[in-house]
Design a protein around this motif. Structure first.
Motif, PDB file in Angstrom:
ATOM      1  N   ALA A  43       0.827  -1.204   0.000  1.00 22.28           N
ATOM      2  CA  ALA A  43       0.000   0.000   0.000  1.00 22.28           C
ATOM      3  C   ALA A  43       0.861   1.253   0.000  1.00 22.28           C
ATOM      4  CB  ALA A  43      -0.936  -0.012   1.212  1.00 22.28           C
ATOM      5  N   ALA A  44       1.963   1.232   0.750  1.00 22.85           N
ATOM      6  CA  ALA A  44       2.870   2.387   0.772  1.00 22.85           C
ATOM      7  C   ALA A  44       3.505   2.609  -0.594  1.00 22.85           C
ATOM      8  CB  ALA A  44       3.944   2.182   1.833  1.00 22.85           C
ATOM      9  N   VAL A  45       3.868   1.503  -1.252  1.00 21.53           N
ATOM     10  CA  VAL A  45       4.459   1.586  -2.595  1.00 21.53           C
ATOM     11  C   VAL A  45       3.457   2.187  -3.574  1.00 21.53           C
ATOM     12  CG1 VAL A  45       5.265   0.215  -4.559  1.00 21.53           C
ATOM     13  CG2 VAL A  45       6.145  -0.252  -2.262  1.00 21.53           C
ATOM     14  N   GLU A  46       2.214   1.741  -3.502  1.00 19.69           N
ATOM     15  CA  GLU A  46       1.209   2.212  -4.453  1.00 19.69           C
ATOM     16  C   GLU A  46       0.850   3.684  -4.209  1.00 19.69           C
ATOM     17  OE1 GLU A  46       0.440   0.596  -7.157  1.00 19.69           O
ATOM     18  OE2 GLU A  46       1.857  -0.884  -6.385  1.00 19.69           O
ATOM     19  N   TYR A  47       0.858   4.098  -2.956  1.00 14.92           N
ATOM     20  CA  TYR A  47       0.626   5.523  -2.670  1.00 14.92           C
ATOM     21  C   TYR A  47       1.757   6.368  -3.253  1.00 14.92           C
ATOM     22  CZ  TYR A  47      -0.435   9.818  -0.156  1.00 14.92           C
ATOM     23  OH  TYR A  47      -0.741  11.123   0.158  1.00 14.92           O
ATOM     24  N   ALA A  48       2.986   5.881  -3.096  1.00 10.55           N
ATOM     25  CA  ALA A  48       4.137   6.595  -3.667  1.00 10.55           C
ATOM     26  C   ALA A  48       4.035   6.640  -5.187  1.00 10.55           C
ATOM     27  CB  ALA A  48       5.439   5.914  -3.244  1.00 10.55           C
ATOM     28  N   ARG A  49       3.587   5.552  -5.778  1.00 12.87           N
ATOM     29  CA  ARG A  49       3.437   5.511  -7.239  1.00 12.87           C
ATOM     30  C   ARG A  49       2.446   6.585  -7.692  1.00 12.87           C
ATOM     31  NH1 ARG A  49       4.651   0.892  -9.992  1.00 12.87           N
ATOM     32  NH2 ARG A  49       4.045  -0.438  -8.233  1.00 12.87           N
ATOM     33  N   ALA A  50       1.375   6.747  -6.942  1.00 19.03           N
ATOM     34  CA  ALA A  50       0.384   7.761  -7.294  1.00 19.03           C
ATOM     35  C   ALA A  50       0.954   9.165  -7.147  1.00 19.03           C
ATOM     36  CB  ALA A  50      -0.855   7.601  -6.407  1.00 19.03           C
ATOM     37  N   GLN A  51       1.797   9.380  -6.138  1.00 16.57           N
ATOM     38  CA  GLN A  51       2.425  10.701  -5.959  1.00 16.57           C
ATOM     39  C   GLN A  51       3.340  11.026  -7.135  1.00 16.57           C
ATOM     40  OE1 GLN A  51       3.994   9.735  -1.943  1.00 16.57           O
ATOM     41  NE2 GLN A  51       3.104  11.692  -1.308  1.00 16.57           N
ATOM     42  N   VAL A  52       4.096  10.055  -7.613  1.00 14.06           N
ATOM     43  CA  VAL A  52       4.972  10.263  -8.769  1.00 14.06           C
ATOM     44  C   VAL A  52       4.132  10.488 -10.026  1.00 14.06           C
ATOM     45  CG1 VAL A  52       6.720   9.187 -10.244  1.00 14.06           C
ATOM     46  CG2 VAL A  52       6.874   8.960  -7.748  1.00 14.06           C
ATOM     47  N   ARG A 221       8.874  -5.476 -15.418  1.00 12.83           N
ATOM     48  CA  ARG A 221      10.159  -5.220 -14.763  1.00 12.83           C
ATOM     49  C   ARG A 221      10.267  -6.097 -13.518  1.00 12.83           C
ATOM     50  NH1 ARG A 221      13.015  -3.179  -9.927  1.00 12.83           N
ATOM     51  NH2 ARG A 221      14.972  -2.340 -10.745  1.00 12.83           N
ATOM     52  N   SER A 222      11.315  -6.884 -13.433  1.00 12.06           N
ATOM     53  CA  SER A 222      11.502  -7.805 -12.321  1.00 12.06           C
ATOM     54  C   SER A 222      12.422  -7.222 -11.259  1.00 12.06           C
ATOM     55  CB  SER A 222      12.087  -9.129 -12.818  1.00 12.06           C
ATOM     56  OG  SER A 222      11.207  -9.771 -13.720  1.00 12.06           O
ATOM     57  N   GLY A 223      12.187  -7.618 -10.012  1.00 10.41           N
ATOM     58  CA  GLY A 223      13.016  -7.181  -8.899  1.00 10.41           C
ATOM     59  C   GLY A 223      12.175  -6.739  -7.728  1.00 10.41           C
ATOM     60  N   THR A 224      12.613  -7.084  -6.529  1.00 13.05           N
ATOM     61  CA  THR A 224      11.898  -6.689  -5.321  1.00 13.05           C
ATOM     62  C   THR A 224      12.055  -5.190  -5.079  1.00 13.05           C
ATOM     63  OG1 THR A 224      12.274  -8.863  -4.345  1.00 13.05           O
ATOM     64  CG2 THR A 224      11.696  -7.074  -2.842  1.00 13.05           C
ATOM     65  N   LEU A 225      10.943  -4.512  -4.891  1.00 14.98           N
ATOM     66  CA  LEU A 225      10.987  -3.080  -4.639  1.00 14.98           C
ATOM     67  C   LEU A 225      11.320  -2.795  -3.177  1.00 14.98           C
ATOM     68  CD1 LEU A 225       7.837  -1.830  -6.591  1.00 14.98           C
ATOM     69  CD2 LEU A 225      10.225  -1.602  -7.268  1.00 14.98           C
ATOM     70  N   SER A 226      11.983  -1.672  -2.944  1.00 16.74           N
ATOM     71  CA  SER A 226      12.252  -1.186  -1.600  1.00 16.74           C
ATOM     72  C   SER A 226      11.149  -0.212  -1.200  1.00 16.74           C
ATOM     73  CB  SER A 226      13.612  -0.480  -1.543  1.00 16.74           C
ATOM     74  OG  SER A 226      13.709   0.314  -0.382  1.00 16.74           O
ATOM     75  N   PRO A 227      10.316  -0.560  -0.229  1.00 19.91           N
ATOM     76  CA  PRO A 227       9.300   0.404   0.211  1.00 19.91           C
ATOM     77  C   PRO A 227       9.915   1.729   0.661  1.00 19.91           C
ATOM     78  CG  PRO A 227       8.807  -1.769   1.085  1.00 19.91           C
ATOM     79  CD  PRO A 227      10.167  -1.858   0.463  1.00 19.91           C
ATOM     80  N   ALA A 228      11.059   1.673   1.323  1.00 21.72           N
ATOM     81  CA  ALA A 228      11.696   2.902   1.803  1.00 21.72           C
ATOM     82  C   ALA A 228      12.041   3.831   0.644  1.00 21.72           C
ATOM     83  CB  ALA A 228      12.944   2.567   2.612  1.00 21.72           C
ATOM     84  N   LEU A 229      12.662   3.278  -0.405  1.00 19.78           N
ATOM     85  CA  LEU A 229      13.032   4.102  -1.551  1.00 19.78           C
ATOM     86  C   LEU A 229      11.799   4.625  -2.280  1.00 19.78           C
ATOM     87  CD1 LEU A 229      16.081   2.147  -3.043  1.00 19.78           C
ATOM     88  CD2 LEU A 229      16.124   4.194  -1.611  1.00 19.78           C
ATOM     89  N   CYS A 230      10.798   3.759  -2.431  1.00 17.28           N
ATOM     90  CA  CYS A 230       9.566   4.190  -3.099  1.00 17.28           C
ATOM     91  C   CYS A 230       8.889   5.316  -2.317  1.00 17.28           C
ATOM     92  CB  CYS A 230       8.611   3.013  -3.256  1.00 17.28           C
ATOM     93  SG  CYS A 230       9.164   1.720  -4.402  1.00 17.28           S
ATOM     94  N   VAL A 231       8.809   5.152  -0.993  1.00 16.96           N
ATOM     95  CA  VAL A 231       8.188   6.177  -0.156  1.00 16.96           C
ATOM     96  C   VAL A 231       8.966   7.490  -0.242  1.00 16.96           C
ATOM     97  CG1 VAL A 231       7.786   6.837   2.249  1.00 16.96           C
ATOM     98  CG2 VAL A 231       7.032   4.602   1.420  1.00 16.96           C
TER      99      VAL A 231
END
Length: 367
Positions: A43-52, A221-231
């Motif tokens: 959810a934090a990743v998706e919120y960050a995606r929306a901000q970008v 795109r493959s690879g585990t996302l970092s929630p910290a970096l996304c946020v």
């Protein structure tokens, strides 16, 4: 230290840092896991995606990557094989990538620019024709700040049936990203976000072959996302949206201060009209830039792209606009923005001019 290298990277916004801390310290779940902690991270990743995404055109999706270099590589290599057209002043992430495709027998055309840094549209008209698979153009040049005519290039690309890939790293959050773009590469650390994360915006209907294999976490795109970096990225993008007018006014004030303070011995490289004013690339004939930087070690400024530093080569961008080798090597880049104060910029320019004057006096005595 007076920091004037905003094109290389920007200071991390304190608010972005604070938003990242919980995800670095306490909340370590994989955002691709289905348990409660994983869903919270997702959810934090998706919120960050929306901000970008709020700073990008409508009608597409944001895919997180490790940075703009990966985004550009993926967009260029992931399209169906065909001719590639780009510009001589592009970042190495583009020029080296299309160079690699050229060695694989893909036809590559690198368009020249005029003395002001703007693409030669006559050459573009001749090159962007049916059969081209992608046109690649930087929105704001990282070395000289020139803003390319993206809309005009897009019209040619549309006629040829080719998507337009825009390297918007230097313009994202500072100007409206043109709606005509089909793919947009961006990076967090150029908007006061963390290093190690960027994104590729992909217009709906465009499909790219994957660059990385092994999970397809991001839908191509493959690879585990970092929630910290996304946020951190999302928070930085949100701040850019909130501070859009304030930051722009501040940059204009700094530009006027700098250009008025510099003497007639200094020339601006590239267009002064079609340009982002947080980038001031200037030259003074006969200047020994290496000595200048050594004399002013507590001022962070650049002799060109950080990605080419240490290579021993002069700037390919400055050579492309027609500067001689000597002129290119006597140029410096001052980059400023949100956290630069007028006092800092004034002091830095005064000291740069004084050090340059000292070089000239010493050269005259030696002669």
């Amino acid at each position: 230290m007076i920091y004037l290298d905003y094109q290389a990277t920007t200071p991390l916004a304190p608010e972005a840092f604070d938003a990242m801390v919980p995800w670095l310290r306490d909340q370590h779940a994989n955002p691709h896991s289905t348990h409660a902690a994983g869903r919270k991270a997702k959810a934090a990743v998706e919120y960050a995606r929306a901000q970008v995404a709020a700073l990008l055109p409508q009608g597409g999706r944001v895919v997180f990557t490790s940075g703009a270099t990966e985004s550009l590589n993926w967009a260029i290599k992931g399209l169906t094989a065909g001719d590639v057209v780009t510009i001589a002043t592009e970042h190495a992430a583009v020029l080296d990538t299309v160079g690699a495709l050229g060695r694989q027998r893909r036809d590559v055309t690198v368009l020249p620019v005029r003395h002001n840094g703007l693409v030669d549209m006559d050459a573009a008209f001749q090159a962007i024709v049916p059969g081209v698979s992608v046109v690649v153009a930087m929105l704001v040049n990282n070395e000289i700040g020139v803003v390319q005519p993206t809309a005009a290039l897009s019209q040619l690309a549309d006629f040829a049936g080719a998507p337009l890939l825009c390297d918007a790293v230097q313009g994202f959050g500072r100007m409206t990203i043109p709606e005509c773009c089909d793919l947009v590469a961006i990076s967090a650390h150029k908007i006061h976000g963390p290093k190690g994360i960027g994104a590729l915006w992909i217009r709906d209907g465009i499909t790219l072959d994957p660059l990385l294999h092994g999970g397809d976490q991001e839908g191509g795109r493959s690879g585990t996302l970092s929630p910290a970096l996304c946020v951190g990225f999302g928070h930085a993008a949100g701040l850019m949206a909130e501070r859009w007018e304030t930051d722009a006014t501040h940059v204009e004030r700094l530009w006027m201060l700098a250009t008025e303070r510099l003497g007639p011995d200094w020339q601006i490289n590239g267009s002064t009209e079609q340009r982002y004013h947080g980038n001031l690339n200037i030259r003074r004939d006969g200047l020994d830039v290496a000595r200048l930087m050594s004399d002013l070690r507590d001022i962070a400024f650049s002799a060109g792209s950080a990605c080419a530093s240490g290579s021993g080569r002069s700037s390919h961008v400055l050579r492309a606009i027609g500067l001689s080798e000597a002129q290119a090597r006597s140029s410096i880049r001052l980059g400023f923005g949100r956290y630069t104060t007028e006092m800092e910029l004034t002091e830095a320019i005064d000291r740069i001019m004084a050090a340059a004057d000292a070089q000239r006096i010493a050269g005259g005595i030696a002669a």
